[in-house]
Structures are given as C-alpha cells and as structure tokens.
Write an enzyme that holds these catalytic residues in place. Sequence first.
Site, short mmCIF file in Angstrom:
data_model
loop_
_atom_site.label_atom_id
_atom_site.label_comp_id
_atom_site.label_asym_id
_atom_site.label_seq_id
_atom_site.Cartn_x
_atom_site.Cartn_y
_atom_site.Cartn_z
N HIS A 231 0.85 -1.18 0.00
CA HIS A 231 0.00 0.00 0.00
C HIS A 231 0.89 1.24 0.00
CE1 HIS A 231 -4.21 -1.51 1.31
NE2 HIS A 231 -3.61 -2.40 0.56
N GLU B 257 1.05 4.05 1.57
CA GLU B 257 1.55 4.59 2.84
C GLU B 257 2.74 3.79 3.34
OE1 GLU B 257 -3.04 5.00 3.23
OE2 GLU B 257 -1.61 3.78 2.12
N ARG C 211 6.66 4.97 3.76
CA ARG C 211 7.35 4.89 5.05
C ARG C 211 8.65 4.09 4.94
NH1 ARG C 211 7.66 0.47 9.36
NH2 ARG C 211 8.35 1.61 11.21
N ARG C 212 8.64 2.98 4.23
CA ARG C 212 9.86 2.20 4.05
C ARG C 212 10.88 2.98 3.22
NH1 ARG C 212 9.12 -2.80 6.00
NH2 ARG C 212 11.04 -3.58 5.07
N CYS D 48 -6.54 2.98 4.76
CA CYS D 48 -7.50 1.89 4.86
C CYS D 48 -7.66 1.49 6.32
CB CYS D 48 -7.04 0.70 4.02
SG CYS D 48 -5.53 -0.11 4.60
N ARG E 128 0.33 3.25 15.24
CA ARG E 128 1.54 2.72 15.88
C ARG E 128 2.71 3.67 15.68
NH1 ARG E 128 4.41 -3.11 14.37
NH2 ARG E 128 6.41 -2.66 15.34
N LYS F 249 12.76 -6.00 3.72
CA LYS F 249 13.37 -6.15 5.04
C LYS F 249 14.85 -6.49 4.93
CE LYS F 249 9.47 -7.68 7.94
NZ LYS F 249 8.37 -7.84 6.97
N LYS G 171 16.69 -6.33 16.17
CA LYS G 171 15.45 -5.64 16.54
C LYS G 171 15.21 -5.74 18.05
CE LYS G 171 11.74 -6.48 14.06
NZ LYS G 171 11.12 -5.22 13.62
#
Length: 499
Positions: free
Chosen positions: A87, A89, A93-94, A142, A300, A430, A466
């Site tokens: 999507h 958005e 962002r990535r 969405c 988030r 990723k 992470k």
Amino acid sequence: MWTADEIAQLCYAHYNVRLPKQGKPEPNREWTLLAAVVKIQASANQACDIPEKEVQVTKEVVSMGTGTKCIGQSKMRESGDILNDSHAEIIARRSFQRYLLHQLHLAAVLKEDSIFVPGTQRGLWRLRPDLSFVFFSSHTPCGDASIIPMLEFEEQPCCPVIRSWANNSPVQETENLEDSKDKRNCEDPASPVAKKMRLGTPARSLSNCVAHHGTQESGPVKPDVSSSDLTKEEPDAANGIASGSFRVVDVYRTGAKCVPGETGDLREPGAAYHQVGLLRVKPGRGDRTCSMSCSDKMARWNVLGCQGALLMHFLEKPIYLSAVVIGKCPYSQEAMRRALTGRCEETLVLPRGFGVQELEIQQSGLLFEQSRCAVHRKRGDSPGRLVPCGAAISWSAVPQQPLDVTANGFPQGTTKKEIGSPRARSRISKVELFRSFQKLLSSIADDEQPDSIRVTKKLDTYQEYKDAASAYQEAWGALRRIQPFASWIRNPPDYHQFK
C-alpha cells in the site's frame, strides 16, 4: 508555515516529474494511491515574535510511494526478500527509512551535513531542531480512518461528521437503504441514489465520487443509536456550514477485515455495517494477509516513531510525524483523529523519548489525478473495467538508485528463476534495509557505536538486532497492553531469522 494544498501540490508535482512512467497506472484503465513524506525546514534568522503562520519554511519531498496491493500469507518468505505490504503509505514509510539510513551515514560516517546532529550519549543522534516531517496521502488510510458516514441532505450545504458518530458505533440505517437494490445503487458512482449522498467533510462537497466499498457479508448485530434522524449541534460558521437536521444513510466502507478472533463488524445494511475503533487486516484475494491496516500502522507510528526498531539503535528519540495531510477524497476529521490518535490516548508508561504525539491532521482540496475517483470521472463511458494498478513505486531522496518499481512484492519483471537471488530484492525489502543497516554499523568504529549494540552479546539475525533496541521494544510492549492493540497480528518468528 504551510497549507494542506501546498503539501498536496508539491507531492503531485513530484509524482509527475520525478517518478517514471514505469509502474504508473495505464491511462483510463488503472488507478493507484499516492503517499509521501515531506521535510519541513524553518528558515534561519527569523525573529522570535513572528506568528507561526507567517514563519517561512522550505518543503522537500524525501520519500514517496504508490501502490494498492498486499501479498497473502502463503506467499510470505522467511528470507525477508519480498514486500508483504505494498500500500502506498507503507511504501512511502519504508522509502523514508531508506532516506534516514542515508542521512545517518552522512552524519556518522562521512561527517557531512545531515538532518541529524550528535545526541547527548555516545553513538546516538537526534533530529535537527529546525526540521519536521509531514506525511501526505492522496486518500484516507484503509481501515478505521476510512469508515466514514454518508449524509443525505435536503437543501443544505455539506456538513462535517458529528463527533458522536465518528467515535461510537454506527447509527441505524435509514429506510431508503433497506432495499438491496438501493444498496447496490449506492455503490455505483453513476446511480441516482449515490448522487443524492454527500460526504460529511468540513468545508468541501465531494460530488460524483464515492469510495470503493468492501464486499463483506452482513451479520445480525443491532446498532447503538435508535434513530437515523440526527441534528447537527456544532455548526461551523467559519466554513459557512448551516445547522440543521440530516440523516446518515450509509457508510463508506473499508475492505480491511477485523482481526480474527476479535469482535467483528455489525454487517447490517447501510450505516450499521461497520464497528469503529477496531484493528483490521488488509484483504487478500482468497489468501488472507498478515498485514495490518494502514490506519493501525499509522497509529503505531504515532507512538513508536517511523524509524522502526533497527534505526532506533542510533537515535536519541524516535522520528515522529508532525502532521498528516490527506488529499481530496471521502473524509472525516473525527474518524481520522479517532483512528490515528484517539485509540492511543489511554495512559501509557513509555520509555524516555517516546510518547503519544499530538498529530496535526488536515485535508487538501486537491484531487490526485490518478486516483480511482479522478480516473473514473475522466474515462466516462469507456469500455472495460477500472482496476487498481498492480505495480508499486518507491522513491527515496538518496544519491544512488532512488527508484524501485515492484509487482507482487518483487522488482517488476522478476522471473521465477530469479527469485531468491539478490537482483530479485526490492531496495526497501526487510533484507535490503537490514543490509544497509549492517553496512552503516560496520562503517562506524567500535568505540563510537551505540551502547545498545556495543554492550549486547553478539548479534546475528534481523530479529536479534530488533530485540536489542530495548527502549523501542519496551514502548511497543506497552502499546500492545492496551486495547485495541493487544490484538495486533505479529508475524511468526521464522520470518525474522535471516542474516
């Protein structure tokens, strides 16, 4: 300072000039969605007593994304080399994370001018105080933010959605939508019934355009409100909106489905179809996705920041958005606020530097020319179906290979034989962002690396790096302890074990 229309116009111009024809919709047959991050820089040497609205700023698009698709769970890969969510958005962002990695490399390795300045602790950086970031989307995200009431009017201008509707369960359907034929007509932009409806948006009427409705089935739960004849109690004189009675006759629907196992939608006809405030997953074609809705992900980001866990190793504070601007589309200010900030307002005990942001939310009156609504209007009675574009475009303000065009999660044109090879990876997948992170880390002397990495036992996998971002993980854990975020779907650990 800046206006919503200025942000929208800047992004539309960037899309037209900087993005290639490859990956864009086929004219008069396809549509797409657009999102971007805009850097706002306050001009230097301005007097301190200048009103905020008069402060001069420079605006620059630093990341952009287009796209409408997600892959199903069966197509996910443990190697991290496929884009699960394309999507617009999420692509934007990535792409922004790729830009942040480049800016950290400028600051920490090359010692050149960057958006970052040294923090107070060894190995940490913070955003320059004269900078902020605005997120633009040509459409409402969405999920929860896209559950918007349709209002039917007699002889009165377009009214804003009332707060009680946006914050609570849907109101009762009106009689003229009980008939299934009329319901289908409401989903047809050319129908007389649909043309009677006008969206509850603060100052603008959106004519001849309705949102793409979901195809979920109905279910037997009664709405909370007993009457669909409502009275607007908060007239907005500034926008020239008169008070008066109106009826909520239906809702613009989201295709995002409620999280499995949780309370679902009401699924009654008309305005009683959806429940609001719930977490949702993006729909797939037969194969359920594991991708949370854009409304949920953006909520988030408003607590954890846009940088993600890996980049938090290098940052003193998260990188938050200061504002969100939405293009011309079906829109509700209250639904946007509920979805992006309202669900996070429960008191959270967060690590130092983290917090629920007071996000500024605005709408532009400028329509994206390749949106579903604009293309539908332009094509008129042209034969053939209007379909979403299958490709996604990523653009980052980086010097090398800023563009990335993908389809089905891989670079466009990838063959089955190539899948699994480095050339079959998106630059914002990723594994590729992890490679960029590792390259940055290896370029920094050991005694200048952040403590979260230096004092931790040997780190190897994507998941281990992470998890080592302890403050970020603590904040994420705190958010998941409140509703509705306790229901967040997390990918199985096997999908984060690549190196």
